[in-house]
Write a protein that holds these residues in place. Structure first.
Motif, PDB file in Angstrom:
ATOM      1  N   GLY A 349     -26.789  29.585  27.217  1.00 31.49           N
ATOM      2  CA  GLY A 349     -27.249  30.964  27.354  1.00 31.49           C
ATOM      3  C   GLY A 349     -27.434  31.371  28.800  1.00 31.49           C
ATOM      4  N   MET A 350     -27.958  30.476  29.617  1.00 30.96           N
ATOM      5  CA  MET A 350     -28.165  30.759  31.039  1.00 30.96           C
ATOM      6  C   MET A 350     -26.833  30.936  31.752  1.00 30.96           C
ATOM      7  N   LYS A 351     -25.866  30.089  31.456  1.00 30.43           N
ATOM      8  CA  LYS A 351     -24.564  30.204  32.121  1.00 30.43           C
ATOM      9  C   LYS A 351     -23.867  31.513  31.743  1.00 30.43           C
ATOM     10  N   ALA A 352     -24.013  31.930  30.495  1.00 31.64           N
ATOM     11  CA  ALA A 352     -23.445  33.217  30.093  1.00 31.64           C
ATOM     12  C   ALA A 352     -24.124  34.358  30.854  1.00 31.64           C
ATOM     13  N   ALA A 353     -25.440  34.247  31.054  1.00 34.76           N
ATOM     14  CA  ALA A 353     -26.168  35.264  31.821  1.00 34.76           C
ATOM     15  C   ALA A 353     -25.730  35.255  33.279  1.00 34.76           C
ATOM     16  N   PHE A 354     -25.486  34.080  33.847  1.00 34.66           N
ATOM     17  CA  PHE A 354     -25.030  33.991  35.237  1.00 34.66           C
ATOM     18  C   PHE A 354     -23.667  34.660  35.402  1.00 34.66           C
ATOM     19  N   ASP A 355     -22.821  34.581  34.378  1.00 34.45           N
ATOM     20  CA  ASP A 355     -21.517  35.255  34.441  1.00 34.45           C
ATOM     21  C   ASP A 355     -21.697  36.769  34.546  1.00 34.45           C
ATOM     22  N   LEU A 477     -28.207  23.633  36.138  1.00 36.93           N
ATOM     23  CA  LEU A 477     -28.044  25.043  36.510  1.00 36.93           C
ATOM     24  C   LEU A 477     -28.265  25.338  37.991  1.00 36.93           C
ATOM     25  N   LEU A 478     -28.916  24.453  38.725  1.00 35.99           N
ATOM     26  CA  LEU A 478     -29.192  24.729  40.135  1.00 35.99           C
ATOM     27  C   LEU A 478     -27.925  25.000  40.956  1.00 35.99           C
ATOM     28  N   PRO A 479     -26.835  24.263  40.764  1.00 42.85           N
ATOM     29  CA  PRO A 479     -25.621  24.611  41.527  1.00 42.85           C
ATOM     30  C   PRO A 479     -25.145  26.037  41.267  1.00 42.85           C
ATOM     31  N   SER A 480     -25.305  26.517  40.047  1.00 43.80           N
ATOM     32  CA  SER A 480     -24.879  27.884  39.726  1.00 43.80           C
ATOM     33  C   SER A 480     -25.747  28.914  40.429  1.00 43.80           C
ATOM     34  N   VAL A 481     -27.057  28.646  40.529  1.00 45.27           N
ATOM     35  CA  VAL A 481     -27.955  29.555  41.242  1.00 45.27           C
ATOM     36  C   VAL A 481     -27.564  29.632  42.717  1.00 45.27           C
ATOM     37  N   ILE A 482     -27.274  28.482  43.307  1.00 42.76           N
ATOM     38  CA  ILE A 482     -26.862  28.442  44.711  1.00 42.76           C
ATOM     39  C   ILE A 482     -25.554  29.205  44.906  1.00 42.76           C
ATOM     40  N   ARG A 483     -24.646  29.037  43.990  1.00 46.08           N
ATOM     41  CA  ARG A 483     -23.355  29.738  44.091  1.00 46.08           C
ATOM     42  C   ARG A 483     -23.533  31.253  44.017  1.00 46.08           C
ATOM     43  N   LEU A 484     -24.381  31.731  43.099  1.00 47.67           N
ATOM     44  CA  LEU A 484     -24.598  33.172  42.967  1.00 47.67           C
ATOM     45  C   LEU A 484     -25.168  33.770  44.254  1.00 47.67           C
ATOM     46  N   GLU A 485     -26.095  33.054  44.890  1.00 47.58           N
ATOM     47  CA  GLU A 485     -26.666  33.565  46.139  1.00 47.58           C
ATOM     48  C   GLU A 485     -25.599  33.644  47.223  1.00 47.58           C
ATOM     49  N   GLY A 486     -24.719  32.649  47.282  1.00 51.59           N
ATOM     50  CA  GLY A 486     -23.639  32.696  48.262  1.00 51.59           C
ATOM     51  C   GLY A 486     -22.717  33.883  48.041  1.00 51.59           C
ATOM     52  N   LEU A 487     -22.375  34.140  46.792  1.00 50.22           N
ATOM     53  CA  LEU A 487     -21.522  35.288  46.482  1.00 50.22           C
ATOM     54  C   LEU A 487     -22.214  36.596  46.841  1.00 50.22           C
ATOM     55  N   ARG A 488     -23.522  36.646  46.618  1.00 50.35           N
ATOM     56  CA  ARG A 488     -24.270  37.867  46.964  1.00 50.35           C
ATOM     57  C   ARG A 488     -24.256  38.107  48.468  1.00 50.35           C
ATOM     58  N   LEU A 489     -24.513  37.065  49.246  1.00 55.32           N
ATOM     59  CA  LEU A 489     -24.508  37.210  50.697  1.00 55.32           C
ATOM     60  C   LEU A 489     -23.122  37.605  51.207  1.00 55.32           C
ATOM     61  N   MET A 490     -22.102  37.029  50.619  1.00 55.97           N
ATOM     62  CA  MET A 490     -20.744  37.364  51.038  1.00 55.97           C
ATOM     63  C   MET A 490     -20.391  38.810  50.688  1.00 55.97           C
TER      64      MET A 490
END
Length: 506
Positions: A349-355, A477-490
């Motif tokens: 469920g969390m990964k679907a929300a991250f998408d 899930l921590l790697p996915s959180v880190i990835r989302l922040e990187g995409l946001r900054l970019m």
């Protein structure tokens, strides 16, 4: 003709990234107001010698950027493009600045210097004269107090930890609790206090709430202590008139919403059994029309995880801040046959929300919002401030360490120093630093989740020095959180610190 090489870029979430992100308020001790990477940039000398720290963790964020952090002494997560990664990787044998600039003649010396300064501030490179900055428990500037205005509630949420007794806090007791909070704040030098008005359902007593906050404003001003106040509510009792009064009072709001329609109603329904979702959504719309942007607190269980993606889609469209919290087993919830802990369902469920979040990335950082007690906005050695910078007052003014243990009082509002009572080592909850928790000391994620909620660990194992039962979920899930922040900054860059922007003040 060759393309000009891409300049080295290092992005880090600065404090401005958290503007408008709420205060991480939820039905818990969410002590993450000091968000953002506290960088200490010291200009490097020509004679300084540098080398890459060997313990670094690197995660691919995109084809062009990697997230890099130091699990031994992390002060933030750096998002480096390929050029910056090459500079980092070349620092192997106590290199001087001139050694590095000679290897990268395609880049101005100022860019190389700024890159090394940022890498050093993030503890990704070290020098004999500077060393590494350890992660320690810094003195907090904020003291938080929970005022349990009433134990009564019009809902009967299946995971609630309260008995819902007919107990209300009197005005006199509330004022005494505020006075006790300010006494401790003044004694220990806190610059500000935050009052969390809760229950039960706090809006069953709206006028008492408003009167107490008005009193707190006057009392705090007399002591030159800043005041923040937030109402924790289920949102069903809101009216335009009440929302206008709350807006005028300066109070912020947190509203609980766990999903759309049946995903919310499954856990959060009225005492009569009727559904509450549409009333909560109406309450959110009412306060937004009054000029209040509420924080949304989401509790995720195995039963509601499947609706998380759809809920986040709505919340992001409404541009509201939110926090995702995992269900916590307690004495009342264990009798509910519908509540189970299923790691796989929560992760899915969390990964679907991250998408969904990836498609609708907000400008504000989500490092402190996405993963329960894991807060990636700033390194920390304890999960929360229970037993240190947190007071809980029940309706009779009894003082406890945590609202989930209100029946285990350690004193009352009459104490000259209420905070000293909850700080006693024998008071109850042992909120240990992560280095003292079994299974955590060598984990690369330890300074982001700090081992999770100590009460959950104790309930699962009978000990406070154990990691959270949700450890597997955090690690997944921590790697996915880190990835989302990187995409946001970019995507936005605003609020970020960049080695290519020499005009920014770090």
């Amino acid at each position: 003709m060759k393309n000009k090489p891409e300049a080295p870029e290092i992005l880090v979430a600065g404090r401005n990234s958290f503007a408008g992100a709420g205060q991480c308020d939820c039905d818990c001790d969410c002590a993450c107001a000091e968000s953002g990477t506290p960088l200490d940039l010291i200009p490097i000398r020509e004679t300084s010698r540098w080398q890459k720290v060997p313990e670094l963790v690197r995660l691919a964020v995109s084809p062009t950027h990697h997230a890099i952090f130091n699990p031994q002494a992390p002060l933030g997560i750096a998002y480096c493009n390929e050029s910056a990664c090459r500079i980092l990787d070349t620092l192997q044998d106590d290199d001087s600045l001139s050694d590095v600039t000679s290897r990268f003649p395609q880049f101005p010396d100022a860019e190389i210097k700024k890159s090394i300064e940022l890498l050093a501030a993030l503890n990704l490179v070290s020098s004999p004269e500077r060393g590494l900055t350890p992660v320690t428990t810094e003195p907090a500037s904020l003291l938080t107090a929970w005022l349990h205005l009433t134990d009564r509630c019009n809902l009967r949420c299946s995971y609630c930890y309260l008995a819902h007794l007919r107990e209300d806090m009197s005005i006199e007791t509330g004022k005494a609790a505020i006075d006790a909070t300010l006494r401790s704040a003044e004694k220990y030098g806190y610059k500000s206090i935050k009052l969390k008005y809760s229950g039960g359902e706090a809006l069953l007593r709206p006028q008492q709430l408003l009167e107490l906050h008005a009193y707190a404003g006057i009392a705090a001003e007399r002591k030159a202590i800043a005041l923040d106040g937030v109402v924790l509510t289920n949102g069903t009792l809101l009216t335009p008139s009440l929302a206008a009064q709350i807006k005028t009072s300066g109070l912020r709001m947190m509203i609980s919403l766990d999903g759309l329609d049946s995903f919310h109603n499954f856990h959060r329904h009225y005492a009569s059994g009727q559904n509450s979702f549409h009333d909560v959504l109406r309450g959110i719309q009412i306060v937004m029309q009054a000029g209040i942007k509420p924080d949304i607190s989401i509790t995720v269980s195995a039963q509601s995880a499947g609706g998380l993606a759809e809920l986040l889609d709505l919340i992001l469209d409404m541009d509201l801040s939110f926090s995702i919290n995992f269900y916590r087993e307690n004495d009342f919830s264990v009798i509910q046959p519908t509540l189970t802990m299923d790691d796989n369902k929560i992760i899915a469920g969390m990964k679907a929300a991250f998408d969904v979040i990836e498609k609708k990335l907000p400008r504000r950082s989500l490092l402190a919002s996405l993963l329960d007690r894991a807060n990636l906005s700033v390194a920390h050695v304890k999960t929360c401030s229970v037993g240190a910078n947190y007071l809980v007052f029940d309706p009779q003014g009894q003082v406890a360490q945590c609202q989930m243990q209100m029946r285990h009082a350690v004193g009352n509002f009459q104490a000259e120093d209420a905070l000293a009572l909850v700080r006693r080592q024998d008071a109850g909850i042992r909120n240990l630093p992560v280095s003292e928790k079994q299974g955590c000391a060598d984990c690369q994620w330890r300074y982001w989740c700090a081992g999770g909620c100590p009460l959950m660990a104790h309930r699962a194992t009978g000990r406070y020095d154990q990691q959270s039962p949700y450890c597997h979920i955090y690690q997944a899930l921590l790697p996915s959180v880190i990835r989302l922040e990187g995409l946001r900054l970019m995507k936005y860059g605003d609020g970020a610190l960049s080695s290519t922007d020499t005009q920014k003040k770090y």
